[in-house]
Write an enzyme that holds these catalytic residues in place. Structure first.
Site, PDB file in Angstrom:
ATOM      1  N   MET A 139      -0.789  -6.890   7.683  1.00  0.00           N
ATOM      2  CA  MET A 139      -1.673  -7.938   7.151  1.00  0.00           C
ATOM      3  C   MET A 139      -1.099  -8.618   5.908  1.00  0.00           C
ATOM      4  O   MET A 139      -1.841  -9.194   5.120  1.00  0.00           O
ATOM      5  CB  MET A 139      -3.046  -7.339   6.800  1.00  0.00           C
ATOM      6  CG  MET A 139      -3.698  -6.569   7.926  1.00  0.00           C
ATOM      7  SD  MET A 139      -5.220  -5.797   7.378  1.00  0.00           S
ATOM      8  CE  MET A 139      -5.486  -4.594   8.703  1.00  0.00           C
ATOM      9  N   SER A 140       0.190  -8.525   5.738  1.00  0.00           N
ATOM     10  CA  SER A 140       0.774  -9.115   4.522  1.00  0.00           C
ATOM     11  C   SER A 140       2.136  -9.706   4.861  1.00  0.00           C
ATOM     12  O   SER A 140       2.441  -9.948   6.035  1.00  0.00           O
ATOM     13  CB  SER A 140       0.922  -8.044   3.431  1.00  0.00           C
ATOM     14  OG  SER A 140       1.881  -7.075   3.809  1.00  0.00           O
ATOM     15  N   HIS A 200      -7.980   3.951   6.856  1.00  0.00           N
ATOM     16  CA  HIS A 200      -7.139   3.590   5.704  1.00  0.00           C
ATOM     17  C   HIS A 200      -6.728   4.828   4.895  1.00  0.00           C
ATOM     18  O   HIS A 200      -5.650   4.870   4.312  1.00  0.00           O
ATOM     19  CB  HIS A 200      -7.875   2.586   4.823  1.00  0.00           C
ATOM     20  CG  HIS A 200      -7.049   2.037   3.695  1.00  0.00           C
ATOM     21  ND1 HIS A 200      -5.851   1.356   3.896  1.00  0.00           N
ATOM     22  CD2 HIS A 200      -7.221   2.069   2.352  1.00  0.00           C
ATOM     23  CE1 HIS A 200      -5.341   1.008   2.728  1.00  0.00           C
ATOM     24  NE2 HIS A 200      -6.149   1.422   1.774  1.00  0.00           N
ATOM     25  N   HIS A 226      -3.796 -10.613  -0.786  1.00  0.00           N
ATOM     26  CA  HIS A 226      -3.834 -10.762   0.675  1.00  0.00           C
ATOM     27  C   HIS A 226      -4.697 -11.943   1.085  1.00  0.00           C
ATOM     28  O   HIS A 226      -5.689 -12.257   0.434  1.00  0.00           O
ATOM     29  CB  HIS A 226      -4.413  -9.496   1.322  1.00  0.00           C
ATOM     30  CG  HIS A 226      -3.620  -8.256   1.084  1.00  0.00           C
ATOM     31  ND1 HIS A 226      -3.822  -7.442  -0.022  1.00  0.00           N
ATOM     32  CD2 HIS A 226      -2.614  -7.683   1.788  1.00  0.00           C
ATOM     33  CE1 HIS A 226      -2.977  -6.428   0.028  1.00  0.00           C
ATOM     34  NE2 HIS A 226      -2.226  -6.545   1.111  1.00  0.00           N
ATOM     35  N   ASN A 244       0.939   4.312  10.576  1.00  0.00           N
ATOM     36  CA  ASN A 244       0.102   4.677  11.721  1.00  0.00           C
ATOM     37  C   ASN A 244       0.707   4.044  12.969  1.00  0.00           C
ATOM     38  O   ASN A 244       1.453   3.069  12.882  1.00  0.00           O
ATOM     39  CB  ASN A 244      -1.340   4.167  11.530  1.00  0.00           C
ATOM     40  CG  ASN A 244      -1.407   2.646  11.378  1.00  0.00           C
ATOM     41  OD1 ASN A 244      -1.172   2.120  10.296  1.00  0.00           O
ATOM     42  ND2 ASN A 244      -1.717   1.965  12.454  1.00  0.00           N
ATOM     43  N   SER A 279       0.839  -1.206   0.000  1.00  0.00           N
ATOM     44  CA  SER A 279       0.000   0.000   0.000  1.00  0.00           C
ATOM     45  C   SER A 279       0.865   1.244   0.000  1.00  0.00           C
ATOM     46  O   SER A 279       1.712   1.409   0.866  1.00  0.00           O
ATOM     47  CB  SER A 279      -0.879   0.060   1.254  1.00  0.00           C
ATOM     48  OG  SER A 279      -1.702  -1.050   1.333  1.00  0.00           O
ATOM     49  N   ALA A 304       2.909  -1.404   4.200  1.00  0.00           N
ATOM     50  CA  ALA A 304       2.576  -0.356   5.157  1.00  0.00           C
ATOM     51  C   ALA A 304       2.161  -1.074   6.436  1.00  0.00           C
ATOM     52  O   ALA A 304       1.530  -2.125   6.368  1.00  0.00           O
ATOM     53  CB  ALA A 304       1.441   0.505   4.628  1.00  0.00           C
ATOM     54  N   HIS A 313      -7.748  -2.755  -9.306  1.00  0.00           N
ATOM     55  CA  HIS A 313      -7.769  -2.684 -10.765  1.00  0.00           C
ATOM     56  C   HIS A 313      -6.438  -2.198 -11.298  1.00  0.00           C
ATOM     57  O   HIS A 313      -5.798  -1.327 -10.700  1.00  0.00           O
ATOM     58  CB  HIS A 313      -8.947  -1.825 -11.260  1.00  0.00           C
ATOM     59  CG  HIS A 313      -8.692  -0.367 -11.269  1.00  0.00           C
ATOM     60  ND1 HIS A 313      -8.553   0.340 -12.423  1.00  0.00           N
ATOM     61  CD2 HIS A 313      -8.519   0.501 -10.259  1.00  0.00           C
ATOM     62  CE1 HIS A 313      -8.308   1.593 -12.131  1.00  0.00           C
ATOM     63  NE2 HIS A 313      -8.283   1.731 -10.831  1.00  0.00           N
ATOM     64  N   TYR A 366      -6.697 -11.921   3.584  1.00  0.00           N
ATOM     65  CA  TYR A 366      -8.028 -11.468   4.031  1.00  0.00           C
ATOM     66  C   TYR A 366      -8.999 -11.308   2.873  1.00  0.00           C
ATOM     67  O   TYR A 366     -10.200 -11.180   3.083  1.00  0.00           O
ATOM     68  CB  TYR A 366      -7.928 -10.178   4.855  1.00  0.00           C
ATOM     69  CG  TYR A 366      -7.358  -8.976   4.132  1.00  0.00           C
ATOM     70  CD1 TYR A 366      -8.077  -8.325   3.139  1.00  0.00           C
ATOM     71  CD2 TYR A 366      -6.096  -8.493   4.442  1.00  0.00           C
ATOM     72  CE1 TYR A 366      -7.556  -7.220   2.476  1.00  0.00           C
ATOM     73  CE2 TYR A 366      -5.567  -7.401   3.801  1.00  0.00           C
ATOM     74  CZ  TYR A 366      -6.301  -6.767   2.813  1.00  0.00           C
ATOM     75  OH  TYR A 366      -5.766  -5.694   2.156  1.00  0.00           O
ATOM     76  N   GLU A 367      -8.492 -11.313   1.638  1.00  0.00           N
ATOM     77  CA  GLU A 367      -9.387 -11.258   0.482  1.00  0.00           C
ATOM     78  C   GLU A 367     -10.023 -12.626   0.221  1.00  0.00           C
ATOM     79  O   GLU A 367     -10.881 -12.760  -0.655  1.00  0.00           O
ATOM     80  CB  GLU A 367      -8.612 -10.773  -0.751  1.00  0.00           C
ATOM     81  CG  GLU A 367      -8.265  -9.293  -0.642  1.00  0.00           C
ATOM     82  CD  GLU A 367      -7.103  -8.845  -1.517  1.00  0.00           C
ATOM     83  OE1 GLU A 367      -7.174  -7.724  -2.031  1.00  0.00           O
ATOM     84  OE2 GLU A 367      -6.129  -9.606  -1.689  1.00  0.00           O
TER      85      GLU A 367
HETATM   86  I1  8IG Z   1      -1.030   0.488   7.074  1.00  0.00           I
HETATM   87  O1  8IG Z   1      -2.144  -1.021  12.561  1.00  0.00           O
HETATM   88  C1  8IG Z   1      -1.463  -0.747   8.459  1.00  0.00           C
HETATM   89  N1  8IG Z   1      -1.672  -2.026   8.223  1.00  0.00           N
HETATM   90  N2  8IG Z   1      -2.738  -5.361  11.220  1.00  0.00           N
HETATM   91  N3  8IG Z   1      -2.441  -3.168  11.905  1.00  0.00           N
HETATM   92  C2  8IG Z   1      -2.466  -4.116  10.926  1.00  0.00           C
HETATM   93  N4  8IG Z   1      -2.222  -3.828   9.668  1.00  0.00           N
HETATM   94  C3  8IG Z   1      -1.942  -2.562   9.378  1.00  0.00           C
HETATM   95  C4  8IG Z   1      -1.905  -1.540  10.333  1.00  0.00           C
HETATM   96  C5  8IG Z   1      -2.164  -1.864  11.675  1.00  0.00           C
HETATM   97  N5  8IG Z   1      -1.599  -0.404   9.726  1.00  0.00           N
END
Ligand code: 8IG
Length: 277
Positions: free
Chosen positions: A216-217, A252, A92, A240, A38, A122, A70, A94-95
């Site tokens: 998440m990746s 996001h 990912h 973040n 991302s 990210a 896309h 989660y998809e």
């Molecule tokens: I950008 O705070 C991003 N991706 N799990 N937690 C998780 N994934 C993220 C986060 C986060 N920030």
């Protein structure tokens, strides 16, 4: 010929996708792959001359475009003597995809000749002192997804049944990255399934477990790369502070804004590293 399904035949699928890649780009061997997370896509514009750009879906084995985001493409880039393969997006868990689909890009890159894989993402930062906009080299990970791309019969053509993970995040490549930018800190990435951000209690848990970052990746791709014998360099951009570390609710859009502001610096960093691999 239809590409074999990466779920049932990950080696054959990667081999076929690599052959399709070679035909589509006119480049039969690549040296380094970069997976752009991302907000990292602008980094690809600084990696060298784009020789070819192909939709990932054209290679077979990747999910349909509407899922991939896309216009997800893979670029073949010339960087001096090196041929770089840049995946402009990733799949990912989660998809809803099988771990072998998540790992397909990395396995394709290895079959295309890549011996080094740069995984960018990210992430949320949870170590004291971390701040949004900071890049962090991954020293290690904790796979909290409960999944692996190595489930099922092992295919020895890819790698061993019980791969060692001691040096999964290549000490050599981390040292090289720090020689390019001595200010780079290192951290441990806690890989969650998502797609929710963590609860504050989960962030406290991750901290106790030894994670410095949450995301998440990356973890399944790193496992697939290590299995296949490729060197991995992982780079997180802290976009973040993790839930509970900050009182601010996670959004996001804020993540993308931070990433956009850092994209140029990250691009220069990755380009410089890739030039030395
Ligand atoms: I950008 O705070 C991003 N991706 N799990 N937690 C998780 N994934 C993220 C986060 C986060 N920030």
């Amino acid at each position: 010929m239809a590409t074999p399904d990466p779920v049932d035949a990950p080696f054959d699928a990667a081999e076929e996708s690599a052959a399709t890649l070679a035909a589509a780009t006119g480049v039969d061997h690549h040296d380094v792959a970069v997976v752009l997370g991302s907000g990292w896509k602008p980094a690809a514009d600084r990696m060298g001359e784009v020789v070819a750009e192909v939709p990932m879906t054209d290679l077979g084995g990747f999910p349909i475009a509407s899922v991939l985001g896309h216009g997800s493409t893979v670029r073949s880039i010339r960087n001096g003597e090196r041929r770089v393969l840049a995946f402009m997006g990733r799949v990912h868990l989660y998809e809803g995809h099988h771990p072998n689909v998540v790992a397909h890009a990395v396995r394709t890159a290895v079959r295309a000749g890549c011996k080094a894989i740069v995984l960018t993402n990210a992430a949320g930062g949870l170590r004291d002192g971390m701040r949004a906009g900071q890049p962090v080299l991954l020293a290690d990970h904790i796979n909290l997804t409960g999944r692996t791309p190595l489930l099922g019969p092992n295919d020895e053509r890819i790698g061993p049944r019980f791969p060692d993970m001691t040096h999964a995040y290549s000490p050599r490549l981390r040292e090289l990255a720090r020689s390019v930018d001595p200010s780079l800190e290192e951290g441990v990435y806690g890989g969650f399934l998502g797609p929710t951000y963590e609860t504050p209690a989960e962030v406290r848990m991750a901290r106790v477990l030894g994670a410095d970052l949450v995301g998440m990746s990356t973890v399944l791709e790193a496992i697939a790369a290590a299995h296949a014998g490729a060197e991995v360099l992982g780079v997180s951009l802290v976009t973040n502070l993790a839930a509970g570390i900050t009182e601010v609710a996670l959004d996001h859009r804020d993540v993308l804004a931070v990433a956009a502001a850092s994209a140029d610096r990250m691009g220069g960093l990755i380009a410089a590293i890739v030039g030395h691999i």
